[in-house]
Scaffold this motif. Structure first.
Motif, PDB file in Angstrom:
ATOM      1  N   THR A 101      42.833  40.986  25.947  1.00  0.00           N
ATOM      2  CA  THR A 101      42.395  42.283  25.424  1.00  0.00           C
ATOM      3  C   THR A 101      41.062  42.710  26.021  1.00  0.00           C
ATOM      4  OG1 THR A 101      41.359  41.171  23.541  1.00  0.00           O
ATOM      5  CG2 THR A 101      43.625  41.958  23.241  1.00  0.00           C
ATOM      6  N   ASP A 102      40.642  42.059  27.072  1.00  0.00           N
ATOM      7  CA  ASP A 102      39.385  42.439  27.714  1.00  0.00           C
ATOM      8  C   ASP A 102      39.494  43.844  28.276  1.00  0.00           C
ATOM      9  OD1 ASP A 102      38.318  40.006  27.116  1.00  0.00           O
ATOM     10  OD2 ASP A 102      38.571  39.149  29.122  1.00  0.00           O
ATOM     11  N   GLY A 103      38.371  44.478  28.436  1.00  0.00           N
ATOM     12  CA  GLY A 103      38.354  45.833  28.970  1.00  0.00           C
ATOM     13  C   GLY A 103      38.217  45.871  30.483  1.00  0.00           C
ATOM     14  N   ASP A 104      38.583  44.803  31.162  1.00  0.00           N
ATOM     15  CA  ASP A 104      38.474  44.775  32.625  1.00  0.00           C
ATOM     16  C   ASP A 104      39.423  45.786  33.241  1.00  0.00           C
ATOM     17  OD1 ASP A 104      36.661  42.747  32.376  1.00  0.00           O
ATOM     18  OD2 ASP A 104      38.077  41.147  32.869  1.00  0.00           O
ATOM     19  N   THR A 105      38.936  46.454  34.258  1.00  0.00           N
ATOM     20  CA  THR A 105      39.806  47.365  34.990  1.00  0.00           C
ATOM     21  C   THR A 105      40.538  46.582  36.070  1.00  0.00           C
ATOM     22  OG1 THR A 105      38.096  47.886  36.603  1.00  0.00           O
ATOM     23  CG2 THR A 105      38.177  49.257  34.613  1.00  0.00           C
ATOM     24  N   ASN A 106      41.520  47.214  36.655  1.00  0.00           N
ATOM     25  CA  ASN A 106      42.283  46.560  37.726  1.00  0.00           C
ATOM     26  C   ASN A 106      41.398  46.227  38.916  1.00  0.00           C
ATOM     27  OD1 ASN A 106      44.666  46.494  36.336  1.00  0.00           O
ATOM     28  ND2 ASN A 106      45.423  48.434  37.193  1.00  0.00           N
ATOM     29  N   GLY A 107      40.406  47.048  39.185  1.00  0.00           N
ATOM     30  CA  GLY A 107      39.505  46.796  40.300  1.00  0.00           C
ATOM     31  C   GLY A 107      38.675  45.545  40.088  1.00  0.00           C
ATOM     32  N   ASP A 108      38.175  45.348  38.862  1.00  0.00           N
ATOM     33  CA  ASP A 108      37.427  44.127  38.560  1.00  0.00           C
ATOM     34  C   ASP A 108      38.314  42.905  38.708  1.00  0.00           C
ATOM     35  OD1 ASP A 108      35.247  45.693  37.977  1.00  0.00           O
ATOM     36  OD2 ASP A 108      35.590  45.657  35.797  1.00  0.00           O
ATOM     37  N   PHE A 109      39.513  43.022  38.150  1.00  0.00           N
ATOM     38  CA  PHE A 109      40.461  41.917  38.201  1.00  0.00           C
ATOM     39  C   PHE A 109      40.796  41.559  39.645  1.00  0.00           C
ATOM     40  CE2 PHE A 109      44.990  40.862  38.687  1.00  0.00           C
ATOM     41  CZ  PHE A 109      44.998  39.623  38.072  1.00  0.00           C
ATOM     42  N   LEU A 110      41.106  42.565  40.427  1.00  0.00           N
ATOM     43  CA  LEU A 110      41.479  42.340  41.823  1.00  0.00           C
ATOM     44  C   LEU A 110      40.314  41.789  42.635  1.00  0.00           C
ATOM     45  CD1 LEU A 110      43.746  42.584  43.882  1.00  0.00           C
ATOM     46  CD2 LEU A 110      42.962  44.906  44.358  1.00  0.00           C
ATOM     47  N   GLY A 111      39.109  42.284  42.375  1.00  0.00           N
ATOM     48  CA  GLY A 111      37.936  41.812  43.107  1.00  0.00           C
ATOM     49  C   GLY A 111      37.658  40.339  42.864  1.00  0.00           C
ATOM     50  N   VAL A 112      37.717  39.907  41.614  1.00  0.00           N
ATOM     51  CA  VAL A 112      37.479  38.502  41.300  1.00  0.00           C
ATOM     52  C   VAL A 112      38.587  37.641  41.881  1.00  0.00           C
ATOM     53  CG1 VAL A 112      37.332  36.819  39.421  1.00  0.00           C
ATOM     54  CG2 VAL A 112      36.137  38.998  39.236  1.00  0.00           C
ATOM     55  N   TYR A 113      39.824  38.101  41.727  1.00  0.00           N
ATOM     56  CA  TYR A 113      40.960  37.328  42.245  1.00  0.00           C
ATOM     57  C   TYR A 113      40.872  37.181  43.761  1.00  0.00           C
ATOM     58  CZ  TYR A 113      45.725  35.749  43.040  1.00  0.00           C
ATOM     59  OH  TYR A 113      46.817  35.024  43.425  1.00  0.00           O
ATOM     60  N   MET A 114      40.566  38.251  44.467  1.00  0.00           N
ATOM     61  CA  MET A 114      40.449  38.200  45.929  1.00  0.00           C
ATOM     62  C   MET A 114      39.285  37.297  46.347  1.00  0.00           C
ATOM     63  SD  MET A 114      42.913  39.711  47.357  1.00  0.00           S
ATOM     64  CE  MET A 114      42.304  39.762  49.006  1.00  0.00           C
ATOM     65  N   GLY A 115      38.197  37.356  45.598  1.00  0.00           N
ATOM     66  CA  GLY A 115      37.063  36.478  45.894  1.00  0.00           C
ATOM     67  C   GLY A 115      37.436  35.017  45.766  1.00  0.00           C
ATOM     68  N   LEU A 116      38.181  34.693  44.717  1.00  0.00           N
ATOM     69  CA  LEU A 116      38.625  33.307  44.532  1.00  0.00           C
ATOM     70  C   LEU A 116      39.587  32.870  45.641  1.00  0.00           C
ATOM     71  CD1 LEU A 116      39.132  33.292  40.661  1.00  0.00           C
ATOM     72  CD2 LEU A 116      37.363  32.102  41.942  1.00  0.00           C
ATOM     73  N   VAL A 117      40.511  33.739  46.002  1.00  0.00           N
ATOM     74  CA  VAL A 117      41.475  33.409  47.060  1.00  0.00           C
ATOM     75  C   VAL A 117      40.766  33.266  48.405  1.00  0.00           C
ATOM     76  CG1 VAL A 117      43.452  34.296  48.356  1.00  0.00           C
ATOM     77  CG2 VAL A 117      43.466  34.391  45.871  1.00  0.00           C
ATOM     78  N   LEU A 118      39.851  34.162  48.713  1.00  0.00           N
ATOM     79  CA  LEU A 118      39.114  34.065  49.976  1.00  0.00           C
ATOM     80  C   LEU A 118      38.225  32.826  50.006  1.00  0.00           C
ATOM     81  CD1 LEU A 118      38.152  37.773  50.683  1.00  0.00           C
ATOM     82  CD2 LEU A 118      39.782  36.359  51.929  1.00  0.00           C
ATOM     83  N   GLY A 119      37.618  32.501  48.871  1.00  0.00           N
ATOM     84  CA  GLY A 119      36.814  31.280  48.796  1.00  0.00           C
ATOM     85  C   GLY A 119      37.659  30.040  49.069  1.00  0.00           C
ATOM     86  N   PHE A 120      38.871  30.026  48.510  1.00  0.00           N
ATOM     87  CA  PHE A 120      39.763  28.898  48.764  1.00  0.00           C
ATOM     88  C   PHE A 120      40.178  28.853  50.229  1.00  0.00           C
ATOM     89  CE2 PHE A 120      43.997  26.970  48.953  1.00  0.00           C
ATOM     90  CZ  PHE A 120      43.680  25.713  48.442  1.00  0.00           C
ATOM     91  N   ALA A 121      40.433  30.006  50.827  1.00  0.00           N
ATOM     92  CA  ALA A 121      40.827  30.046  52.235  1.00  0.00           C
ATOM     93  C   ALA A 121      39.699  29.532  53.133  1.00  0.00           C
ATOM     94  CB  ALA A 121      41.220  31.465  52.641  1.00  0.00           C
ATOM     95  N   VAL A 122      38.468  29.923  52.838  1.00  0.00           N
ATOM     96  CA  VAL A 122      37.322  29.443  53.617  1.00  0.00           C
ATOM     97  C   VAL A 122      37.173  27.928  53.444  1.00  0.00           C
ATOM     98  CG1 VAL A 122      34.798  29.510  53.762  1.00  0.00           C
ATOM     99  CG2 VAL A 122      36.097  31.633  53.663  1.00  0.00           C
ATOM    100  N   ALA A 123      37.316  27.458  52.212  1.00  0.00           N
ATOM    101  CA  ALA A 123      37.225  26.010  51.968  1.00  0.00           C
ATOM    102  C   ALA A 123      38.331  25.263  52.703  1.00  0.00           C
ATOM    103  CB  ALA A 123      37.292  25.730  50.471  1.00  0.00           C
ATOM    104  N   LEU A 124      39.512  25.834  52.766  1.00  0.00           N
ATOM    105  CA  LEU A 124      40.626  25.201  53.474  1.00  0.00           C
ATOM    106  C   LEU A 124      40.363  25.119  54.973  1.00  0.00           C
ATOM    107  CD1 LEU A 124      43.446  24.063  52.860  1.00  0.00           C
ATOM    108  CD2 LEU A 124      44.345  26.327  53.363  1.00  0.00           C
TER     109      LEU A 124
END
Length: 111
Positions: free
Chosen positions: A16-39
């Motif tokens: 029920t958080d008030g996060d917008t899709n942009g916030d959600f996508l930004g954090v998710y992409m940051g996590l995925v890119l961080g994992f890709a760099v670590a890989l």
């Protein structure tokens, strides 16, 4: 793993958080890119470690061979020495790389 946890929390029905899709996508992409760099960094680490280990192992084997007594050189056929030296080091070079890469990948997946 962090991206999976983030995705599971944000798509759960009780979210029920008030996060917008942009916030959600930004954090998710940051996590995925961080994992890709670590890989990518872990793969570079695996290559560098394997190359260094292979070089040191070859140097150690060559020093041991060159330091062998002359009686051993006289009694052992040169073809056998060459074949054994190249096949053993070739097997270690290929297997060591795979094992080191797998170990780094397992550690990356656990953390």
């Amino acid at each position: 793993a962090a991206a999976d946890i983030w995705l599971a929390q944000r798509t759960s029905p009780q979210d029920t958080d008030g996060d917008t899709n942009g916030d959600f996508l930004g954090v998710y992409m940051g996590l995925v890119l961080g994992f890709a760099v670590a890989l990518i960094m872990s793969s570079r680490l695996a290559v560098a470690g394997t190359t260094r280990a292979s070089r040191l192992l070859h140097q150690e084997c060559a020093e041991r061979l060159l330091g062998a007594p002359l009686s051993w050189w006289d009694g052992t056929p040169k073809g056998r020495i060459t074949s054994r030296f190249s096949s053993d080091l070739g097997a270690v070079d290929t297997q060591l790389g795979y094992m080191f890469e797998n170990a780094v990948q397992i550690i990356m997946n656990i953390t």
